[in-house]
Design an enzyme around this catalytic site. Structure first.
Site, mmCIF file in Angstrom:
data_model
loop_
_atom_site.group_PDB
_atom_site.id
_atom_site.type_symbol
_atom_site.label_atom_id
_atom_site.label_comp_id
_atom_site.label_asym_id
_atom_site.label_seq_id
_atom_site.Cartn_x
_atom_site.Cartn_y
_atom_site.Cartn_z
ATOM 1 N N ASP A 173 0.592 -1.364 -0.092
ATOM 2 C CA ASP A 173 -0.053 0.271 -0.419
ATOM 3 C C ASP A 173 0.624 1.205 -0.010
ATOM 4 O OD1 ASP A 173 -2.475 1.295 0.469
ATOM 5 O OD2 ASP A 173 -2.958 1.171 1.879
ATOM 6 N N LYS A 174 0.309 2.497 0.115
ATOM 7 C CA LYS A 174 0.499 4.104 -0.290
ATOM 8 C C LYS A 174 -0.181 4.753 -0.005
ATOM 9 C CE LYS A 174 0.170 7.668 -2.789
ATOM 10 N NZ LYS A 174 -0.541 8.344 -2.694
ATOM 11 N N HIS A 175 0.592 5.500 1.211
ATOM 12 C CA HIS A 175 0.214 6.409 1.560
ATOM 13 C C HIS A 175 0.683 8.235 1.489
ATOM 14 C CE1 HIS A 175 -3.088 8.144 3.541
ATOM 15 N NE2 HIS A 175 -1.874 8.984 4.908
ATOM 16 N N SER A 176 -0.013 9.317 1.664
ATOM 17 C CA SER A 176 0.395 10.373 1.293
ATOM 18 C C SER A 176 -0.251 11.221 2.227
ATOM 19 C CB SER A 176 -0.493 11.202 -0.440
ATOM 20 O OG SER A 176 0.350 12.211 -0.237
ATOM 21 N N THR A 218 -8.214 11.046 -2.179
ATOM 22 C CA THR A 218 -9.274 10.225 -3.059
ATOM 23 C C THR A 218 -10.047 10.241 -3.186
ATOM 24 O OG1 THR A 218 -6.762 9.215 -2.426
ATOM 25 C CG2 THR A 218 -9.036 7.386 -3.704
ATOM 26 N N ARG A 246 -8.869 15.394 18.305
ATOM 27 C CA ARG A 246 -7.800 16.640 17.899
ATOM 28 C C ARG A 246 -8.205 17.392 17.417
ATOM 29 N NH1 ARG A 246 -4.255 12.373 14.808
ATOM 30 N NH2 ARG A 246 -3.382 15.075 14.703
ATOM 31 N N SER A 283 -1.070 8.277 13.985
ATOM 32 C CA SER A 283 -2.757 8.291 13.366
ATOM 33 C C SER A 283 -3.224 7.353 12.436
ATOM 34 C CB SER A 283 -3.024 9.405 13.057
ATOM 35 O OG SER A 283 -4.540 10.043 12.567
ATOM 36 N N LYS A 301 -4.044 3.407 10.730
ATOM 37 C CA LYS A 301 -5.132 2.825 9.810
ATOM 38 C C LYS A 301 -4.344 2.038 8.824
ATOM 39 C CE LYS A 301 -6.696 6.961 9.015
ATOM 40 N NZ LYS A 301 -6.186 8.313 9.854
ATOM 41 N N LYS A 302 -3.400 2.317 8.402
ATOM 42 C CA LYS A 302 -2.351 1.797 7.224
ATOM 43 C C LYS A 302 -2.554 0.010 7.694
ATOM 44 C CE LYS A 302 -3.289 3.603 3.617
ATOM 45 N NZ LYS A 302 -3.662 3.624 2.605
HETATM 46 N N1 URA Z 1 -4.070 11.961 8.379
HETATM 47 C C1 URA Z 1 -4.342 11.354 9.439
HETATM 48 O O1 URA Z 1 -4.555 10.473 8.675
HETATM 49 N N2 URA Z 1 -3.819 11.315 10.359
HETATM 50 C C2 URA Z 1 -3.321 12.583 10.762
HETATM 51 O O2 URA Z 1 -3.015 13.003 11.986
HETATM 52 C C3 URA Z 1 -3.227 13.555 10.377
HETATM 53 C C4 URA Z 1 -2.667 13.122 8.227
#
Ligand code: URA
Length: 446
Positions: A86-89, A126, A174, A189, A193-194
């Site tokens: 997977d990739k995250h930005s 996305t 937050r 965070s 999730k990832k």
């Molecule tokens: N994206 C997230 O999922 N969590 C954060 O705290 C900041 C960006």
């Protein structure tokens, strides 16, 4: 067994600058997830972490506790012939990398269970882009999600209720307690999730520049390093790249417009540009981290073959059809993607070369047009945005506009035109274009 400490005692310890041990962090995250911590306590904890920070061990424990606060997906290797990737930005403007990278990786033998988000602030999301495709469902049942990841190799969907629920609550608190910009909270965070998606390898795209969420190049580098370290220690081989966001990545921004651009890349209609180069670099790192190839040269060759053969485009088409979208989106995008009624060219006040851009302001212009949300849950207009955006160094004059604005009304278009002219500086001499990739940080699982 001794009584467990009261949450307020743990919050007090963090407030006073002490490190929390793994057990304490697990207890607090469990309380966030099951509601036994009040909103006031969650807010106080977030502020204590914001002010005092966390060491690597604490950040790792927080990440793992958030990951484990709900369902953690498993992909038995007998079921899947390739690695789970997977990739995250961290988010940007005209950043549609995920739309292209997911199917591209699938066409190279990876399996991509991509859980994505919606637009946040000035950045696009996305899920919002994919929802510009009529019929595309970002909330399929688990069986459909798993089937697509197995058979097609990619499914891009939204976060389910069972995935890292502690993050959902902590993030919401937050958001309204001025505690978003904290390195350990951001890292845990994102990764909570990832990593709940059961990944073998992850590539992380941390943006830097005027459209980035991190304020300085040093902060971006620190985030990239921390993410690569913590994710790898949590068992997922991770490479983090710091990439440029001092101008929109694609020559467009806006939901349907970005899907159209993704199709251009996947079908070979667009053969160069910053978006393609950045996506190819990230995808190559992911193939390497996922052990699908053993050298950068082999990674590039595999990717180029998957694009040229049409295999990547075919994976995208199958994912779209599998999630309820039209089966002929690739062949007839104009029949399916919605278009704005007003399209207006915006010219610079004077002729010259584009010297700098306030990329965040360009993202906000798309939000103002209706392409993003001003309030949580607000409906967005998939048709609107910017296209044919000039790049840094490019000439703008009476012939070449700075961009085309796609708007719902003439008034909206005029307002966006003003925002655009204010966000783009045109001068006689162009500033040099920044490099696309600033840093690559590779980390192995210890
Ligand atoms: N994206 C997230 O999922 N969590 C954060 O705290 C900041 C960006």
């Amino acid at each position: 067994m001794g009584a467990r400490p009261l949450p307020q005692e743990l919050i007090r310890a963090k407030r006073d600058g002490h490190a929390l041990d793994r057990e304490a962090i697990q207890q607090l995250v469990a309380g966030i997830g099951d509601g036994s911590l009040s909103d006031a306590q969650v807010g106080a904890l977030a502020m204590a972490v914001y002010l005092r920070g966390m060491g690597r061990e604490e950040t790792l424990a927080l990440t793992e506790a958030i990951r484990d606060s709900g369902e953690v997906l498993e992909w038995p290797s007998l079921d899947l012939p390739g690695p789970v990737l997977d990739k995250h930005s961290t988010g940007g403007v005209g950043d549609l990398v995920s739309l292209v990278l997911g199917p591209w990786i699938a066409a190279c033998g990876g399996h991509v269970p991509m859980v994505s988000g919606r637009g946040l602030g000035h950045t696009g999301g996305t899920l919002d882009k994919l929802e510009a495709i009529p019929g595309y469902s970002v909330t399929p049942d688990t069986a459909t999600f798993r089937r697509l990841v197995k058979q097609v190799g990619v499914a891009i969907i939204g976060q389910t209720a069972d995935l890292a629920p502690a993050d959902r609550r902590l993030y919401a608190v937050r958001d309204v307690t001025a505690t978003v910009e904290s390195l350990p909270l951001i890292v845990s965070s994102i990764l909570g999730k990832k990593l709940a998606c059961g990944l073998d390898a992850l590539v992380m795209d941390v943006k830097t520049g005027s459209g980035a969420f991190m304020p300085t190049a040093q902060a971006s580098r620190e985030l990239a390093e921390t993410i690569a370290e913590v994710a790898s220690q949590a068992g997922t081989r991770t490479t983090a790249l710091v990439t440029d966001m001092s101008q929109p990545l694609a020559p467009c921004a806006g939901n349907a417009l970005e899907v159209r651009e993704a199709l251009r890349l996947l079908t070979g209609e667009t053969r160069h540009g910053r978006l393609l180069t950045t996506t190819r670099t990230l995808a190559a790192e992911l193939l390497l981290a996922g052990r699908l190839v053993d050298s950068p040269t082999a990674a590039m060759a595999r990717l180029d073959q998957a694009l040229a053969s049409g295999a990547a485009a075919e994976r995208f088409a199958r994912m779209v059809a599998g999630l309820g979208g039209p089966a002929d989106l690739l062949e007839r995008p104009g029949e399916h993607l919605p278009e704005a009624p007003v399209v207006q060219a915006v010219h610079a006040d004077r002729a010259g070369r584009v010297q700098s851009m306030d990329t965040r302001a360009l993202g906000l212009a798309v939000v103002t047009l209706g392409g993003g949300r001003r309030l949580p849950g607000e409906a967005i207009d998939p048709r609107v945005g910017l296209s044919r955006l000039a790049s840094l160094g490019e000439r703008g004059d009476a012939e070449r506009p700075l961009a085309l604005v796609h708007a719902a009304t003439r008034d909206d278009a005029e307002q966006a035109a003003r925002q655009l002219r204010a966000a783009i500086t045109v001068a006689d001499a162009a500033a040099p274009s920044p490099s696309l990739v600033h840093d690559v940080i590779r980390r192995e699982v210890p």
